[in-house]
Design an enzyme around this catalytic site. Structure first.
Site, PDB file in Angstrom:
ATOM      1  CE  LYS A 145     -51.369 -67.990  38.633  1.00 20.90           C
ATOM      2  NZ  LYS A 145     -51.424 -66.786  38.110  1.00 20.90           N
ATOM      3  NE  ARG A 168     -53.958 -71.655  34.592  1.00 22.32           N
ATOM      4  CZ  ARG A 168     -53.190 -70.592  34.119  1.00 22.32           C
ATOM      5  NH1 ARG A 168     -53.520 -69.537  33.614  1.00 22.32           N
ATOM      6  NH2 ARG A 168     -51.962 -70.832  34.543  1.00 22.32           N
ATOM      7  NE  ARG A 226     -44.746 -62.612  32.510  1.00 16.06           N
ATOM      8  CZ  ARG A 226     -45.750 -63.543  32.985  1.00 16.06           C
ATOM      9  NH1 ARG A 226     -45.579 -64.127  33.978  1.00 16.06           N
ATOM     10  NH2 ARG A 226     -46.730 -63.338  32.058  1.00 16.06           N
ATOM     11  NE  ARG A 257     -52.063 -64.251  30.393  1.00 10.61           N
ATOM     12  CZ  ARG A 257     -51.022 -63.757  30.723  1.00 10.61           C
ATOM     13  NH1 ARG A 257     -50.614 -62.711  29.904  1.00 10.61           N
ATOM     14  NH2 ARG A 257     -50.395 -64.026  31.933  1.00 10.61           N
ATOM     15  NE  ARG A 300     -46.004 -65.776  29.459  1.00 16.52           N
ATOM     16  CZ  ARG A 300     -46.433 -66.135  30.640  1.00 16.52           C
ATOM     17  NH1 ARG A 300     -45.664 -66.379  31.565  1.00 16.52           N
ATOM     18  NH2 ARG A 300     -47.979 -66.354  30.759  1.00 16.52           N
TER      19      ARG A 300
HETATM   20  P1  AP5 Z   1     -45.341 -64.190  37.786  1.00 20.88           P
HETATM   21  O1  AP5 Z   1     -44.564 -64.791  38.847  1.00 20.88           O
HETATM   22  O2  AP5 Z   1     -44.665 -64.356  36.298  1.00 20.88           O
HETATM   23  O3  AP5 Z   1     -46.800 -64.269  37.481  1.00 20.88           O
HETATM   24  P2  AP5 Z   1     -47.564 -65.558  37.508  1.00 20.88           P
HETATM   25  O4  AP5 Z   1     -48.819 -65.258  38.443  1.00 20.88           O
HETATM   26  O5  AP5 Z   1     -46.723 -66.556  37.445  1.00 20.88           O
HETATM   27  O6  AP5 Z   1     -48.100 -65.097  35.874  1.00 20.88           O
HETATM   28  P3  AP5 Z   1     -48.597 -65.516  34.789  1.00 20.88           P
HETATM   29  O7  AP5 Z   1     -49.017 -64.479  33.595  1.00 20.88           O
HETATM   30  O8  AP5 Z   1     -47.425 -66.630  34.284  1.00 20.88           O
HETATM   31  O9  AP5 Z   1     -49.618 -66.531  35.100  1.00 20.88           O
HETATM   32  P4  AP5 Z   1     -50.704 -66.811  34.181  1.00 20.88           P
HETATM   33  O10 AP5 Z   1     -51.562 -67.902  34.997  1.00 20.88           O
HETATM   34  O11 AP5 Z   1     -51.556 -65.911  33.401  1.00 20.88           O
HETATM   35  O12 AP5 Z   1     -49.696 -67.809  32.960  1.00 20.88           O
HETATM   36  P5  AP5 Z   1     -49.173 -69.287  32.854  1.00 20.88           P
HETATM   37  O13 AP5 Z   1     -47.911 -69.155  32.382  1.00 20.88           O
HETATM   38  O14 AP5 Z   1     -49.622 -70.013  34.086  1.00 20.88           O
HETATM   39  O15 AP5 Z   1     -44.905 -62.657  37.879  1.00 20.88           O
HETATM   40  C1  AP5 Z   1     -45.061 -61.662  36.853  1.00 20.88           C
HETATM   41  C2  AP5 Z   1     -44.312 -60.322  36.727  1.00 20.88           C
HETATM   42  O16 AP5 Z   1     -44.333 -59.657  38.067  1.00 20.88           O
HETATM   43  C3  AP5 Z   1     -42.772 -61.072  36.516  1.00 20.88           C
HETATM   44  O17 AP5 Z   1     -42.106 -60.015  35.842  1.00 20.88           O
HETATM   45  C4  AP5 Z   1     -42.077 -60.839  38.105  1.00 20.88           C
HETATM   46  O18 AP5 Z   1     -40.920 -60.642  38.165  1.00 20.88           O
HETATM   47  C5  AP5 Z   1     -42.926 -59.895  38.727  1.00 20.88           C
HETATM   48  N1  AP5 Z   1     -43.373 -60.023  40.012  1.00 20.88           N
HETATM   49  C6  AP5 Z   1     -43.890 -60.974  40.800  1.00 20.88           C
HETATM   50  N2  AP5 Z   1     -44.004 -60.738  41.974  1.00 20.88           N
HETATM   51  C7  AP5 Z   1     -43.956 -59.617  42.255  1.00 20.88           C
HETATM   52  C8  AP5 Z   1     -43.988 -58.711  43.392  1.00 20.88           C
HETATM   53  N3  AP5 Z   1     -44.541 -59.085  44.534  1.00 20.88           N
HETATM   54  N4  AP5 Z   1     -43.841 -57.427  43.084  1.00 20.88           N
HETATM   55  C9  AP5 Z   1     -43.377 -56.867  41.911  1.00 20.88           C
HETATM   56  N5  AP5 Z   1     -42.879 -57.638  40.795  1.00 20.88           N
HETATM   57  C10 AP5 Z   1     -43.430 -58.926  40.990  1.00 20.88           C
HETATM   58  O19 AP5 Z   1     -49.904 -69.974  31.481  1.00 20.88           O
HETATM   59  C11 AP5 Z   1     -49.922 -69.369  30.250  1.00 20.88           C
HETATM   60  C12 AP5 Z   1     -51.070 -69.853  29.495  1.00 20.88           C
HETATM   61  O20 AP5 Z   1     -50.851 -71.300  29.511  1.00 20.88           O
HETATM   62  C13 AP5 Z   1     -52.405 -69.559  29.704  1.00 20.88           C
HETATM   63  O21 AP5 Z   1     -53.105 -68.421  29.356  1.00 20.88           O
HETATM   64  C14 AP5 Z   1     -53.060 -70.961  28.982  1.00 20.88           C
HETATM   65  O22 AP5 Z   1     -53.218 -70.577  27.617  1.00 20.88           O
HETATM   66  C15 AP5 Z   1     -52.182 -71.924  29.398  1.00 20.88           C
HETATM   67  N6  AP5 Z   1     -52.283 -72.697  30.513  1.00 20.88           N
HETATM   68  C16 AP5 Z   1     -51.693 -72.664  31.704  1.00 20.88           C
HETATM   69  N7  AP5 Z   1     -52.347 -73.601  32.575  1.00 20.88           N
HETATM   70  C17 AP5 Z   1     -53.484 -74.020  32.048  1.00 20.88           C
HETATM   71  C18 AP5 Z   1     -54.446 -74.572  32.387  1.00 20.88           C
HETATM   72  N8  AP5 Z   1     -54.525 -75.091  33.813  1.00 20.88           N
HETATM   73  N9  AP5 Z   1     -55.615 -75.067  31.663  1.00 20.88           N
HETATM   74  C19 AP5 Z   1     -55.770 -74.308  30.386  1.00 20.88           C
HETATM   75  N10 AP5 Z   1     -54.579 -73.692  29.879  1.00 20.88           N
HETATM   76  C20 AP5 Z   1     -53.331 -73.470  30.851  1.00 20.88           C
END
Ligand code: AP5
Length: 216
Positions: free
Chosen positions: A14, A89, A127, A171, A160
């Site tokens: 995403k 979420r 990542r 998660r 991370r």
């Molecule tokens: P990446 O693009 O980083 O994936 P992502 O879907 O953004 O993954 P996240 O782990 O960041 O999402 P998340 O929802 O768990 O965490 P967030 O940071 O939002 O891609 C992942 C990897 O794959 C990278 O290395 C990339 O290069 C590679 N890649 C991408 N596309 C690819 C492809 N097509 N082919 C191959 N490789 C590819 O949230 C973190 C924490 O914050 C949460 O756990 C929670 O504690 C808190 N938080 C955030 N939002 C909320 C909310 N709304 N409510 C409560 N807590 C929240």
């Protein structure tokens, strides 16, 4: 104008796609995860409240993310369209989001990133993120030119804390319980489109552009 919501399991790509689409469409973008990590880095009140939840892979309290999102959507540039990555979420967040978008007269389209668990684990375990500018890499799928260094700013790349095995497991559980039910909710409301997030980054982006720019 339309708010594009990126919904999907952790590691489905995403954040990677949100940055690319925001640049392509020249619209704003908010990643709740990035905003929260920045608050943690700065040691702010919000960061201190969020840190333990984030390290363990749990959701931070709804009131924090609701307030951060409301503030961002209220800024004038959101009127021209905005991508919201990682919110809502939970059911409480979705209800608050419906209310704030209605009040701000913004329509909503949810793009659901579909990816199987093996591919998710492969993406998360490789990542690496830049400590200085937050750019995201992958040791196999998007390797930096120089190992351990950011291509954009030369900053140090790190893994991370929530990409460790135990936090990844939490998660997934949190996603299944709190976030996955939103797929049915937005589908029933006719606001959801499914995107297969499998395949190379640029191939996924080509498919995403069709959804990101169409009116359906
Ligand atoms: P990446 O693009 O980083 O994936 P992502 O879907 O953004 O993954 P996240 O782990 O960041 O999402 P998340 O929802 O768990 O965490 P967030 O940071 O939002 O891609 C992942 C990897 O794959 C990278 O290395 C990339 O290069 C590679 N890649 C991408 N596309 C690819 C492809 N097509 N082919 C191959 N490789 C590819 O949230 C973190 C924490 O914050 C949460 O756990 C929670 O504690 C808190 N938080 C955030 N939002 C909320 C909310 N709304 N409510 C409560 N807590 C929240």
């Amino acid at each position: 104008m339309t708010v594009l919501v990126f919904l999907g399991p952790p590691g489905s790509g995403k954040g990677t796609q949100a940055k690319m689409l925001a640049e392509e469409l020249k619209i704003a973008h908010i990643s709740l995860g990035d905003v929260l990590r920045e608050e943690v880095r700065a040691g702010s009140d919000i960061g201190q409240k969020a840190k333990a939840c984030m390290d363990q892979g749990r959701l931070v309290p709804d009131e924090l993310t609701i307030e951060l999102t409301r503030k961002r959507l209220s800024q004038p540039d959101a009127k021209a369209g905005i991508i919201v990555d990682g919110f809502p979420r939970s059911l409480a967040q979705a209800e608050a989001f419906d209310k704030m978008t209605a009040e701000l007269d913004l329509s909503v389209k949810v793009i659901y990133f579909e990816l199987n668990e093996d591919q998710i684990v492969a993406r998360l375990s490789g990542r690496r993120s830049c400590r200085a500018c937050g750019a995201v890499y992958h040791v196999d799928f998007k390797a930096p030119k120089l190992a351990g260094k950011c291509d954009l700013c030369g900053g140090e790349l790190y893994q991370r804390s929530d990409d460790q095995e135990s936090a990844i497991r939490t998660r997934f559980e949190v996603y299944a319980k709190e976030t996955r039910p939103l797929i049915d909710r937005y589908s029933a409301a006719g606001k959801l489109v499914k995107l297969s997030a499998a395949g190379a980054i640029n191939d996924v982006f080509e498919k995403l552009k069709v959804h990101g720019t169409s009116k359906d």
